[in-house]
Design an enzyme around this catalytic site. Structure first.
Site, PDB file in Angstrom:
ATOM      1  N   LYS A  10     -18.990  22.224 -54.729  1.00  8.90           N
ATOM      2  CA  LYS A  10     -18.643  22.059 -53.316  1.00  8.90           C
ATOM      3  C   LYS A  10     -17.755  23.232 -52.861  1.00  8.90           C
ATOM      4  O   LYS A  10     -17.249  23.993 -53.690  1.00  8.90           O
ATOM      5  CB  LYS A  10     -17.963  20.690 -53.125  1.00  8.90           C
ATOM      6  CG  LYS A  10     -18.917  19.518 -53.497  1.00  8.90           C
ATOM      7  CD  LYS A  10     -18.478  18.176 -52.907  1.00  8.90           C
ATOM      8  CE  LYS A  10     -17.570  17.398 -53.783  1.00  8.90           C
ATOM      9  NZ  LYS A  10     -17.396  15.969 -53.359  1.00  8.90           N
ATOM     10  N   TYR A  50     -25.349  12.941 -47.474  1.00  6.67           N
ATOM     11  CA  TYR A  50     -24.439  11.823 -47.712  1.00  6.67           C
ATOM     12  C   TYR A  50     -24.783  10.616 -46.831  1.00  6.67           C
ATOM     13  O   TYR A  50     -23.874   9.899 -46.379  1.00  6.67           O
ATOM     14  CB  TYR A  50     -22.991  12.256 -47.464  1.00  6.67           C
ATOM     15  CG  TYR A  50     -22.348  12.989 -48.632  1.00  6.67           C
ATOM     16  CD1 TYR A  50     -22.331  12.445 -49.918  1.00  6.67           C
ATOM     17  CD2 TYR A  50     -21.717  14.220 -48.446  1.00  6.67           C
ATOM     18  CE1 TYR A  50     -21.729  13.104 -50.982  1.00  6.67           C
ATOM     19  CE2 TYR A  50     -21.100  14.881 -49.509  1.00  6.67           C
ATOM     20  CZ  TYR A  50     -21.110  14.314 -50.767  1.00  6.67           C
ATOM     21  OH  TYR A  50     -20.496  14.958 -51.819  1.00  6.67           O
ATOM     22  N   ASN A 123     -12.757  17.250 -54.942  1.00  7.96           N
ATOM     23  CA  ASN A 123     -13.055  16.997 -56.356  1.00  7.96           C
ATOM     24  C   ASN A 123     -14.160  17.895 -56.906  1.00  7.96           C
ATOM     25  O   ASN A 123     -14.804  17.561 -57.888  1.00  7.96           O
ATOM     26  CB  ASN A 123     -13.349  15.508 -56.586  1.00  7.96           C
ATOM     27  CG  ASN A 123     -14.510  15.027 -55.757  1.00  7.96           C
ATOM     28  OD1 ASN A 123     -15.221  15.827 -55.132  1.00  7.96           O
ATOM     29  ND2 ASN A 123     -14.741  13.730 -55.760  1.00  7.96           N
ATOM     30  N   HIS A 126     -20.461  17.710 -56.739  1.00  9.54           N
ATOM     31  CA  HIS A 126     -21.290  16.544 -56.469  1.00  9.54           C
ATOM     32  C   HIS A 126     -22.333  16.482 -57.576  1.00  9.54           C
ATOM     33  O   HIS A 126     -22.810  17.521 -58.028  1.00  9.54           O
ATOM     34  CB  HIS A 126     -22.008  16.671 -55.124  1.00  9.54           C
ATOM     35  CG  HIS A 126     -23.130  15.681 -54.977  1.00  9.54           C
ATOM     36  ND1 HIS A 126     -22.905  14.375 -54.590  1.00  9.54           N
ATOM     37  CD2 HIS A 126     -24.466  15.793 -55.229  1.00  9.54           C
ATOM     38  CE1 HIS A 126     -24.076  13.727 -54.604  1.00  9.54           C
ATOM     39  NE2 HIS A 126     -25.027  14.568 -54.978  1.00  9.54           N
ATOM     40  N   GLU A 137     -32.382  13.906 -53.496  1.00  9.90           N
ATOM     41  CA  GLU A 137     -31.484  15.042 -53.241  1.00  9.90           C
ATOM     42  C   GLU A 137     -32.128  16.374 -53.625  1.00  9.90           C
ATOM     43  O   GLU A 137     -31.956  17.376 -52.927  1.00  9.90           O
ATOM     44  CB  GLU A 137     -30.164  14.838 -54.007  1.00  9.90           C
ATOM     45  CG  GLU A 137     -29.343  13.683 -53.428  1.00  9.90           C
ATOM     46  CD  GLU A 137     -28.151  13.283 -54.287  1.00  9.90           C
ATOM     47  OE1 GLU A 137     -27.896  13.938 -55.325  1.00  9.90           O
ATOM     48  OE2 GLU A 137     -27.463  12.308 -53.926  1.00  9.90           O
TER      49      GLU A 137
HETATM   50  O1  CDP Z   1     -18.975  12.180 -55.639  1.00 10.59           O
HETATM   51  P1  CDP Z   1     -19.088  10.775 -56.213  1.00 10.59           P
HETATM   52  O2  CDP Z   1     -20.516  10.316 -56.372  1.00 10.59           O
HETATM   53  O3  CDP Z   1     -18.263  10.614 -57.461  1.00 10.59           O
HETATM   54  O4  CDP Z   1     -18.372   9.795 -55.153  1.00 10.59           O
HETATM   55  P2  CDP Z   1     -18.956   9.063 -53.848  1.00 10.59           P
HETATM   56  O5  CDP Z   1     -18.404   7.679 -53.850  1.00 10.59           O
HETATM   57  O6  CDP Z   1     -20.430   9.241 -53.741  1.00 10.59           O
HETATM   58  O7  CDP Z   1     -18.241   9.844 -52.658  1.00 10.59           O
HETATM   59  C1  CDP Z   1     -18.691  11.109 -52.230  1.00 10.59           C
HETATM   60  C2  CDP Z   1     -17.502  12.012 -52.003  1.00 10.59           C
HETATM   61  O8  CDP Z   1     -16.719  11.521 -50.901  1.00 10.59           O
HETATM   62  C3  CDP Z   1     -16.508  12.083 -53.154  1.00 10.59           C
HETATM   63  O9  CDP Z   1     -16.911  12.995 -54.168  1.00 10.59           O
HETATM   64  C4  CDP Z   1     -15.247  12.532 -52.450  1.00 10.59           C
HETATM   65  O10 CDP Z   1     -15.262  13.928 -52.195  1.00 10.59           O
HETATM   66  C5  CDP Z   1     -15.347  11.800 -51.118  1.00 10.59           C
HETATM   67  N1  CDP Z   1     -14.566  10.534 -51.089  1.00 10.59           N
HETATM   68  C6  CDP Z   1     -13.307  10.517 -50.520  1.00 10.59           C
HETATM   69  O11 CDP Z   1     -12.810  11.563 -50.061  1.00 10.59           O
HETATM   70  N2  CDP Z   1     -12.574   9.353 -50.472  1.00 10.59           N
HETATM   71  C7  CDP Z   1     -13.096   8.211 -50.977  1.00 10.59           C
HETATM   72  N3  CDP Z   1     -12.364   7.072 -50.909  1.00 10.59           N
HETATM   73  C8  CDP Z   1     -14.363   8.208 -51.577  1.00 10.59           C
HETATM   74  C9  CDP Z   1     -15.083   9.387 -51.615  1.00 10.59           C
HETATM   75 MG    MG Z   2     -21.970   9.925 -54.935  1.00 11.52          MG
END
Ligand code: CDP
Ligand code: MG
Length: 160
Positions: A10, A50, A123, A126, A137
């Site tokens: 990212k 997303y 973080n 992705h 995707e």
């Molecule tokens: O990336 P991952 O699949 O681990 O997490 P996700 O639940 O699919 O969420 C996508 C992205 O949204 C995360 O990688 C974070 O960058 C962001 N996020 C956030 O900022 N705050 C949250 N409470 C959950 C997700």
């Molecule tokens: Mg995710």
């Protein structure tokens, strides 16, 4: 069992100049890069990528983060690649991500802190979370002729 998965470094990872070190980890375990590009996506594309998160409280920050600069998009191939890559990426919240994972080694921030500041969690990466999302995707980010089939030395190691 041989799967393909989508990984994004990212914009926060690109801007921190961690692209090489992140890709190195995937190459080190023998995952094969079958597609790679640098691209700067817009808000409309981010909503498609997303789609499952568009209505969530953190979406505006997430959209801002993904569109702030270019990303490196990768398609990685290997045995159980989807779960393997998720394991290497670590938990969504860097605070909870284990040492040895990408998020655990290169970030440390918590949900609590990010929410308090009204920013999204930076973080770094992705990674597709299931076969279904990987298929969707990869199709969204890559055309068929941008994906390549070829042999690496690891193909010999895993088949002999
Ligand atoms: O990336 P991952 O699949 O681990 O997490 P996700 O639940 O699919 O969420 C996508 C992205 O949204 C995360 O990688 C974070 O960058 C962001 N996020 C956030 O900022 N705050 C949250 N409470 C959950 C997700
Ligand atoms: Mg995710």
């Amino acid at each position: 069992m041989i799967e393909r998965t989508l990984v994004l470094v990212k914009p926060d990872g690109v801007q921190r100049c961690l692209t090489g070190r992140i890709i190195q980890r995937f190459e080190d375990v023998g995952l094969k890069i079958v597609g790679v590009k640098m691209t700067w996506v817009d808000k409309e594309f981010t909503r498609k990528h997303y789609a499952e998160h568009v209505e969530k409280h953190f979406y505006p920050g997430l959209e801002a983060l993904l569109t702030v600069g270019p990303v490196i998009a990768l398609v990685l191939e290997g045995v159980h690649a989807i779960s393997q890559v998720r394991k290497m990426v670590g938990a969504t919240e860097p605070r909870s991500a284990q040492p040895g994972t990408i998020r655990g080694d290169f970030a440390h921030v918590s949900y609590e802190y990010a929410d308090g500041k009204g920013v999204t969690l930076k973080n770094l990466v992705h990674a597709s979370d299931s076969l279904k999302s990987a298929k969707r995707e990869i199709k969204l980010w890559f055309k068929d002729d941008e994906l390549h089939s070829y042999k690496t030395v690891h193909d010999v190691h895993i088949t002999e």
